[in-house]
Design a protein around this motif. Structure first.
Motif, mmCIF file in Angstrom:
data_model
loop_
_atom_site.group_PDB
_atom_site.id
_atom_site.type_symbol
_atom_site.label_atom_id
_atom_site.label_comp_id
_atom_site.label_asym_id
_atom_site.label_seq_id
_atom_site.Cartn_x
_atom_site.Cartn_y
_atom_site.Cartn_z
ATOM 1 N N GLY A 337 5.633 31.087 127.295
ATOM 2 C CA GLY A 337 5.813 30.991 125.849
ATOM 3 C C GLY A 337 4.527 30.690 125.119
ATOM 4 N N ILE A 338 3.629 29.938 125.810
ATOM 5 C CA ILE A 338 2.339 29.645 125.199
ATOM 6 C C ILE A 338 1.543 30.925 124.993
ATOM 7 N N PHE A 339 1.577 31.815 125.987
ATOM 8 C CA PHE A 339 0.847 33.057 125.831
ATOM 9 C C PHE A 339 1.629 34.003 124.947
ATOM 10 N N MET A 340 0.965 34.918 124.332
ATOM 11 C CA MET A 340 1.504 35.572 123.148
ATOM 12 C C MET A 340 2.086 36.944 123.425
ATOM 13 N N GLN A 341 2.887 37.402 122.459
ATOM 14 C CA GLN A 341 3.540 38.702 122.560
ATOM 15 C C GLN A 341 2.519 39.830 122.524
ATOM 16 N N PHE A 342 1.499 39.690 121.664
ATOM 17 C CA PHE A 342 0.492 40.738 121.504
ATOM 18 C C PHE A 342 -0.791 40.352 122.233
ATOM 19 N N GLY A 369 4.171 46.524 116.286
ATOM 20 C CA GLY A 369 2.721 46.595 116.243
ATOM 21 C C GLY A 369 2.145 47.359 117.412
ATOM 22 N N ASP A 370 1.282 48.289 117.107
ATOM 23 C CA ASP A 370 0.570 49.050 118.130
ATOM 24 C C ASP A 370 -0.911 48.992 117.766
ATOM 25 N N PHE A 371 -1.561 47.920 118.227
ATOM 26 C CA PHE A 371 -2.933 47.648 117.788
ATOM 27 C C PHE A 371 -3.776 47.233 118.986
ATOM 28 N N LEU A 372 -4.964 47.804 119.061
ATOM 29 C CA LEU A 372 -5.952 47.398 120.062
ATOM 30 C C LEU A 372 -7.271 47.138 119.351
ATOM 31 N N TYR A 373 -7.934 46.078 119.750
ATOM 32 C CA TYR A 373 -9.217 45.742 119.148
ATOM 33 C C TYR A 373 -10.266 46.773 119.553
ATOM 34 N N PRO A 374 -10.992 47.363 118.574
ATOM 35 C CA PRO A 374 -11.959 48.425 118.901
ATOM 36 C C PRO A 374 -13.271 47.878 119.451
ATOM 37 N N ALA A 375 -13.231 47.378 120.671
ATOM 38 C CA ALA A 375 -14.443 46.847 121.295
ATOM 39 C C ALA A 375 -15.477 47.958 121.422
ATOM 40 N N GLY A 376 -16.733 47.636 121.162
ATOM 41 C CA GLY A 376 -17.804 48.616 121.282
ATOM 42 C C GLY A 376 -18.064 49.417 120.029
ATOM 43 N N TYR A 377 -17.226 49.242 118.995
ATOM 44 C CA TYR A 377 -17.427 49.969 117.741
ATOM 45 C C TYR A 377 -18.271 49.184 116.742
ATOM 46 N N ARG A 407 13.703 46.393 105.451
ATOM 47 C CA ARG A 407 12.839 45.251 105.806
ATOM 48 C C ARG A 407 12.166 45.564 107.147
ATOM 49 N N PHE A 408 11.101 46.318 107.089
ATOM 50 C CA PHE A 408 10.397 46.691 108.319
ATOM 51 C C PHE A 408 8.907 46.774 108.046
ATOM 52 N N ILE A 409 8.133 46.567 109.116
ATOM 53 C CA ILE A 409 6.677 46.722 109.075
ATOM 54 C C ILE A 409 6.254 47.429 110.353
ATOM 55 N N ARG A 410 5.461 48.488 110.193
ATOM 56 C CA ARG A 410 4.925 49.212 111.341
ATOM 57 C C ARG A 410 3.394 49.219 111.245
ATOM 58 N N LEU A 411 2.758 48.696 112.277
ATOM 59 C CA LEU A 411 1.296 48.618 112.336
ATOM 60 C C LEU A 411 0.811 49.485 113.482
ATOM 61 N N ARG A 412 -0.194 50.294 113.211
ATOM 62 C CA ARG A 412 -0.776 51.090 114.290
ATOM 63 C C ARG A 412 -2.266 51.290 114.024
ATOM 64 N N SER A 413 -3.002 51.464 115.108
ATOM 65 C CA SER A 413 -4.439 51.713 115.011
ATOM 66 C C SER A 413 -4.812 52.788 116.020
ATOM 67 N N TYR A 414 -5.853 53.528 115.691
ATOM 68 C CA TYR A 414 -6.335 54.558 116.610
ATOM 69 C C TYR A 414 -7.759 54.918 116.215
ATOM 70 N N THR A 415 -8.435 55.612 117.117
ATOM 71 C CA THR A 415 -9.807 56.022 116.858
ATOM 72 C C THR A 415 -9.903 57.540 116.901
ATOM 73 N N LYS A 416 -10.899 58.046 116.205
ATOM 74 C CA LYS A 416 -11.171 59.477 116.205
ATOM 75 C C LYS A 416 -12.671 59.635 116.032
ATOM 76 N N GLY A 417 -13.351 59.922 117.136
ATOM 77 C CA GLY A 417 -14.801 59.984 117.089
ATOM 78 C C GLY A 417 -15.387 58.615 116.775
ATOM 79 N N ARG A 418 -16.192 58.580 115.735
ATOM 80 C CA ARG A 418 -16.795 57.308 115.317
ATOM 81 C C ARG A 418 -15.923 56.536 114.336
ATOM 82 N N MET A 419 -14.750 57.040 114.072
ATOM 83 C CA MET A 419 -13.896 56.425 113.062
ATOM 84 C C MET A 419 -12.774 55.593 113.697
#
Length: 492
Positions: A337-342, A369-377, A407-419
């Motif tokens: 429980g201490i460690f997190m869902q995401f 939520g579908d999010f990953l931290y863009p390491a290296g960008y 009542r909904f929230i959808r989060l997503r992240s993605y990369t495309k080239g340098r973006m």
């Protein structure tokens, strides 16, 4: 009779311009909400028409002959005084604000009249000189001469009245373009600064009225006859005063806008400073939690091994075994429980997403939520924290105003080239959005503090040469952020 009708038409136009000037600049008192514009309009028409055509008043002011143009100041004072009294009676706000608006109206009116008057005089006098030369040369009949003079009077009135009323309309239109807030909301010091320009315009008007013409016996000597250069000087000074009245409003509005931006920047820097401190604390907490979780997992494994040894030695009762097993299971669940869902790959974004997910759970908002931290960008976690916090806070606020499946929230992240792209979709109540300065207008009461979310996001995105776009359709609001990689060491 014809000239009185033309005078009436002129004063109707001037009264209409007065209403145009004060519209959206000051509000009528509640009890006069509907009647105030009409009363002010009628008053302006009646008092000005009476001042221009009252023989009784002319007799009291001028006597048998006009004598001096300075006496016209009396009529100007009466018109201004009655206008201010009526304005103050019908409209709310400080008297200084009302005085300022009325001074703007009269200063623009008077300087516009003097600016056009010189042009009018050149036209009329030049045409009369041509007619007189033809009479002296006996090339024109007297009857034709009088007909042309009558037409000249009408054409002169059109040139003069139409000219200065057109200048007034143009000046008020430009003025209102820079009127960013009701005059009643302007601070007293600001009003004093703004009042200076129209006060100077009125001072010029009074000075010109004093010296404009004088009559000695049957001869009338005008300022233009005494000094021909005044044909150019008077309109030049009048236009300068006119411009100063209009653009003092522009200068003040820009100064206030710069001050607001300065306050926003101070608040923004404070928010960034707090966020930076919070990021450091979260990173330390995150590392501490990982260390504790690792140690506790090892401790649980050791305890299970020890219990197994004791069981093999036959010194462990079933009751103790069950209690110990229950205890160790509880510890494992607590650690889980201490460690997190995401788990996004960065402690800052981990904490933010898990905290917002917990709020959504409490408020019965469906969060995906579908999010990953863009390491290296080369995108700082600090900046992503600003974007995620503001975007998700706005989404949660919108969801709280709606019900059911919306009542909904959808989060997503993605990369495309340098973006790097970040998109947040959420349900909202479907009401039309109000835009202000290119952003959605905040619905919170304290707009000065709470309306900075979208601005902060845009400022953050622009640091990475990116863009922010949003759209609302079919009960769904979507904000899309695009950031360009500051560096591209490795893909994520």
């Amino acid at each position: 009779m014809v000239w009185q009708v033309l005078d009436l038409l002129e004063y109707i136009c001037k009264a209409g311009l007065l209403l145009y000037l004060i519209r959206n600049g000051i509000a009528a008192k509640e009890k006069y909400h509907r009647a105030a514009p009409w009363i002010l309009f009628v008053q302006a028409v009646v008092i000005n028409f009476w001042l221009a055509n009252s023989r009784w008043l002319d007799g009291r002011i001028y006597g048998d002959i006009i004598g001096n143009s300075a006496y016209s100041i009396v009529k100007l004072t009466i018109g201004f005084g009655v206008g201010f009294f009526t304005f103050d009676l019908l409209y709310q706000g400080r008297r200084l604000a009302k005085l300022y608006l009325l001074l703007v109206y009269y200063a623009v009116q008077e300087t516009a009249r003097f600016a056009i008057h010189s042009v009018w005089m050149v036209f009329v006098m030049g045409y009369l000189d041509v007619l007189n030369e033809q009479i002296l040369a006996d090339t024109m009949e007297i009857s034709v001469y009088y007909q042309l003079v009558d037409r000249l009077q009408f054409a002169g009135w059109l040139l003069f009245a139409g000219g200065y009323l057109g200048v007034m309309y143009l000046a008020f239109r430009i003025y209102k373009k820079y009127l960013r807030e009701p005059v009643t909301q302007t601070a007293s010091q600001g009003l004093l600064f703004l009042t200076l320009a129209p006060a100077i315009g009125m001072a010029l008007d009074i000075a010109l009225r004093i010296i404009f013409f004088r009559q000695e016996g049957m001869e009338i000597e005008s300022l233009y006859e005494r000094h021909n250069s005044m044909y150019a000087v008077v309109p030049f000074i009048s236009v300068l005063c006119l411009v100063s009245v209009v653009y003092s409003r522009k200068i003040y509005s820009e100064l206030m806008e710069a001050e607001r931006e300065k306050q926003d920047l101070v608040f923004y820097k404070k928010q960034l400073s707090d966020m930076a401190d919070h990021v450091r604390e979260m990173e330390q907490l995150y590392e501490g939690i990982r260390s504790i979780r690792h140690d506790i997992n090892n401790y649980v494994a050791d305890m299970e091994q020890l219990l197994q040894i004791k069981e093999e030695q036959g010194i462990l009762t079933d009751t103790v075994k069950k209690e110990a097993g229950r205890y160790l299971t509880g510890m494992q669940q607590a650690v889980a429980g201490i460690f997190m869902q995401f788990s996004t790959g960065n402690p800052v974004t981990d904490v933010i997403l898990n905290r917002k997910a917990q709020i959504c759970l409490q408020e019965e908002i469906l969060f995906h939520g579908d999010f990953l931290y863009p390491a290296g960008y080369g995108i700082e976690a600090f900046d992503l924290g600003i974007l995620l916090n503001n975007a998700l806070d706005n989404a949660i606020e919108a969801c709280l105003k709606t019900t059911g499946d919306n009542r909904f929230i959808r989060l997503r992240s993605y990369t495309k080239g340098r973006m790097f792209f970040l998109a947040v979709e959420n349900g909202y109540d479907g009401k039309p959005l109000i835009e202000e300065e290119g952003f959605c207008h905040t619905t919170k009461e304290d707009a000065q503090l709470h309306g900075l979310g979208m601005k902060n996001m845009k400022s953050c995105v622009e640091r990475y040469y990116g863009t922010m776009e949003y759209e609302a359709a079919c009960g769904t609001f979507t904000v899309t952020l695009m950031l360009q990689a500051a560096s591209l060491e490795k893909p994520w």
